[in-house]
Design an enzyme around this catalytic site. Structure first.
Site, PDB file in Angstrom:
ATOM      1  CD  GLU A 357      38.858 -25.031  13.075  1.00  0.00           C
ATOM      2  OE1 GLU A 357      38.861 -23.944  12.470  1.00  0.00           O
ATOM      3  OE2 GLU A 357      37.836 -25.522  13.565  1.00  0.00           O
ATOM      4  CG  ASP A 509      11.096  19.265   6.107  1.00  0.00           C
ATOM      5  OD1 ASP A 509      10.822  19.806   7.200  1.00  0.00           O
ATOM      6  OD2 ASP A 509      12.071  18.501   5.949  1.00  0.00           O
ATOM      7  CD  GLU A 581       8.307  18.280   9.247  1.00  0.00           C
ATOM      8  OE1 GLU A 581       9.254  18.426  10.040  1.00  0.00           O
ATOM      9  OE2 GLU A 581       8.374  17.580   8.198  1.00  0.00           O
ATOM     10  CG  ASP A 707      16.174  19.849   4.553  1.00  0.00           C
ATOM     11  OD1 ASP A 707      15.841  19.743   5.742  1.00  0.00           O
ATOM     12  OD2 ASP A 707      17.299  20.228   4.187  1.00  0.00           O
TER      13      ASP A 707
END
EC number: 3.1.-.-
Length: 735
Positions: A357, A509, A581, A707
């Site tokens: 460990e 758009d 759109e 965009d």
């Protein structure tokens, strides 16, 4: 002093007798030597020689003097040297894959090759003609025979034999001697496969065994360390490993990161116990993060030694040291210490130091452990689970990419697929590996969901040991190589118009929000180029106001961009399909479509073109909810996710390109339109809901606009769809 001189005289006398015996034996004893267990060290010199200069000769015991090119044939070299130690391999390791008794029977050779070799006849040389070859042969043979007679090699052989016996019983043997009863299997060990009745090792367990064995052999055997490599290659079934790979096992530090509950400490117990009982005079150190972790290991090792050899040979100081005594009075020792008290290992002289460990030991303990790197005959083996919750419990990951390859990570997920597995809550492994997952490990989607219910990312941090996703960190989905190809490779569409489809797709758009600077208008004109998609025009601009003449201004920009594309490719397109759109404002979308229709026909008329000579202008029409009329706009709803997924697949496979003659009236004034688009594409990320596995895509990272990216993705999506006949239609139908 007299005893030392007597021992030296006896050794010299034995060597003289051995040399005389070698000179008297003949080639007729060679076949008899081969049949005695397949041990090539019993084969005398065969009276033959190779007609090659001495500098190009090599000696193979059991074969003779050959051309050194044979050393570079992995198959021949492995087979010839495996015969040197074939009789010393434990029966438990024989008959597995390529080794053991199969070698003596030549079962791995093609029958045609065996028959061809059997027909060969060699001319026997006169003994006087091959004196140099005979001397070279016995010189090499004596080296291997000295190795066989050495006490250190006997200890190594006994270690291998006893470990094979332990493996046969899955490390639960009450005795190291052969037993005729059924093997004892621990309840959780994997079931026997392929007809095997013995236990098996996980790959990382075999790697730890090889690291420990190779290093101890190099330390104890000294000058014979190179010769013993042949024996260990045979034992570990690695005949084709390169010398560089073998040297890797001799390095003085190595790190193993293994998921939870995979048998790390469980395997170290028999390995340490058997090493103490086999190698005389060695010293081993064992340290863990807390004392409570060292105590069970101490008790298990002590119980193993007492069960195998009785209590008389085992002496211990509770929780600190265990000593094992040998009949000649020598002792081997192991010292235990926790990271809270590493002073117990200071000043020690270890051959092996196991750090269990290791990710969780204290920093000052790491400094103490690092001091043993200065000891030439000490190897440090770090073994730990792969916690990645924070840097203090994952510092061993810093060794990744080191030139000496110290780090060995046991994982079910490769680095490339780790981000995808992190975001998919049902996945616990990737498809790159086919691992033998132990049957006592339960690791599936249900376990992952249950663990994450208690604490987020606990499965990836504590169980599998992967990299946990940071809060709000979405993953990019477009590859770097695809982006570079998109930026650099731009075919010329003006000279290759015959490769293009006759339809253009335009997606608009428009921006109709209050924040005029954050949200702009994106316009993309795309088409088909063979089976790929190509971008002809890109427009991205911000309006001062979104009222009044805004629809007309947007339409005018679309028309100017579209007419430039048509002018550069005269007669190449028969149809133009436009989608505006309408999610922000349906009224404005209808106004934009109407203005585009009017302006395009006005320009075509001003050029003297007939109504039927120009490309057919069609607009996407949809029926809004609660309406029975088709309007010329596009409503983006559930199409976004499939559109983005389609684009990502095509883009990463090189199916999206930009024209060399790309048109832009708004972007080109500032920068290259393709670079401008790629900047937005690099912001595209994928987010997966941890509960529903629903994917969402976004390009608005760090306040950047998306965009133009949305316009390109949707234009390509529409170009790939075969919609119903009324999807695209003229605003004014021609009767």
């Amino acid at each position: 002093m007299f005893g030392q001189q007597l021992a030296s005289d006896v050794q010299q006398y034995l060597e003289r007798l051995e040399k005389q015996r070698q000179l008297k034996v003949g080639a007729d004893e060679a076949s008899a030597g081969l049949t005695m267990g397949g041990d090539a060290l019993r084969v005398p010199f065969l009276d033959f020689a190779t007609a090659t200069p001495k500098r190009h000769q090599t000696v193979v015991p059991g074969v003779g003097t050959l051309h050194d090119c044979c050393e570079h044939s992995p198959l021949f070299s492995a087979v010839a040297r495996r015969l040197l130690f074939n009789s010393l391999v434990p029966a438990q390791l024989k008959g597995r894959d390529f080794g053991g008794d199969h070698t003596a029977k030549l079962e791995f050779l093609a029958p045609e090759l065996v028959r061809a070799v059997a027909r060969l006849r060699f001319k026997e040389c006169a003994p006087a003609d091959v004196v140099p070859q005979r001397n070279a042969y016995y010189s090499v043979l004596n080296t291997f025979q000295a190795l066989h007679r050495s006490e250190a090699f006997r200890q190594l052989v006994h270690f291998v034999r006893d470990f094979a016996q332990l493996l046969k019983t899955s490390f639960r043997a009450s005795s190291l001697t052969e037993t005729t009863g059924p093997p004892k299997k621990r309840a959780k060990v994997d079931v026997a496969t392929h007809g095997r009745t013995y236990g098996t090792l996980e790959l990382f367990q075999k790697m730890i065994l090889m690291h420990a064995t190779y290093f101890l052999a190099a330390v104890l055997l000294g000058d014979h360390a190179e010769q013993v490599n042949t024996f260990l290659r045979l034992v570990f079934e690695i005949p084709l490993f390169s010398d560089a790979a073998v040297r890797h096992f001799r390095q003085r530090a190595t790190v193993f990161l293994v998921p939870r509950r995979h048998g790390k400490t469980w395997f170290l117990v028999p390995l340490i116990a058997l090493s103490l009982a086999s190698f005389r005079g060695i010293k081993i150190g064992y340290t863990a993060h807390i004392r409570k972790a060292t105590e069970p290991v101490f008790e298990e090792i002590d119980a193993c030694l007492r069960g195998w050899f009785g209590s008389a040979r085992v002496d211990h100081v509770k929780g600190e040291t265990i000593s094992f005594s040998f009949p000649d009075g020598s002792r081997s020792t192991i010292v235990f210490a926790s990271s809270h008290n590493t002073n117990g290992i200071r000043g020690q002289d270890f051959n092996l130091l196991f750090v269990d460990e290791a990710n969780f030991i204290r920093p000052d303990a790491v400094q103490t452990i690092m001091g043993f790197l200065n000891q030439a005959n000490c190897k440090i083996i770090f073994v730990s689970s792969t916690n990645t919750g924070k840097a203090s419990t994952s510092f061993l990951y810093n060794l990744r990419g080191a030139a000496d390859e110290l780090l060995n990570v046991v994982t079910y997920i490769c680095d490339d697929h780790m981000p995808r597995v992190v975001t998919h809550t049902n996945a616990t492994a990737c498809s790159c590996y086919i691992l033998n997952k132990p049957v006592f490990i339960t690791m599936d989607g249900a376990v992952r969901r249950t663990a994450d219910l208690f604490l987020a990312d606990s499965f990836m941090q504590e169980i599998i040991g992967g990299q946990a996703r940071e809060t709000g960190d979405d993953r990019p989905v477009l590859t770097k190589s695809a982006g570079e190809r998109f930026l650099l490779y731009r075919p010329s569409t003006t000279t290759n118009s015959g490769l293009m489809a006759p339809d253009l797709y335009v997606y608009v758009d428009p921006a109709f929000t209050a924040n005029t600077r954050a949200s702009g208008t994106g316009v993309a004109v795309v088409g088909r180029y063979r089976d790929d998609y190509i971008i002809f025009a890109l427009e991205h601009f911000f309006l001062r106001a979104l009222t009044g003449s805004a629809p007309a201004d947007i339409a005018r920009c679309v028309v100017h961009s579209l007419t430039q594309v048509l002018a550069l490719h005269p007669g190449a397109f028969r149809g133009v399909r436009v989608a505006v759109e309408g999610n922000s404002s349906q009224d404005s979308a209808v106004a934009i479509a109407t203005h585009v229709h009017t302006e395009m026909h006005r320009l075509l008329a001003s050029e003297g073109a007939d109504a039927g000579s120009g490309p057919e202008l069609l607009f996407y029409h949809c029926e809004p909810p609660g309406s029975a009329v088709l309007y010329p706009f596009f409503l983006l709803n559930k199409q976004k996710t499939p559109a983005f997924e389609h684009f990502i697949k095509k883009f990463n496979s090189g199916g999206v390109m930009a024209s060399q003659e790309i048109v832009s009236a708004t972007v080109r004034l500032q920068t290259d339109p393709v670079e401008y688009l790629l900047e937005q594409l690099n912001n595209l990320t994928e987010t997966v809901s941890p509960n529903t596995d629903v994917r969402t895509y976004s390009g608005k990272r760090n306040g950047a606009s998306d965009d133009l990216m949305v316009a390109v993705i949707m234009a390509i999506y529409l170009a790939a769809q075969a919609g119903p006949p009324h999807t695209f239609a003229p605003i004014t139908r021609v009767s």
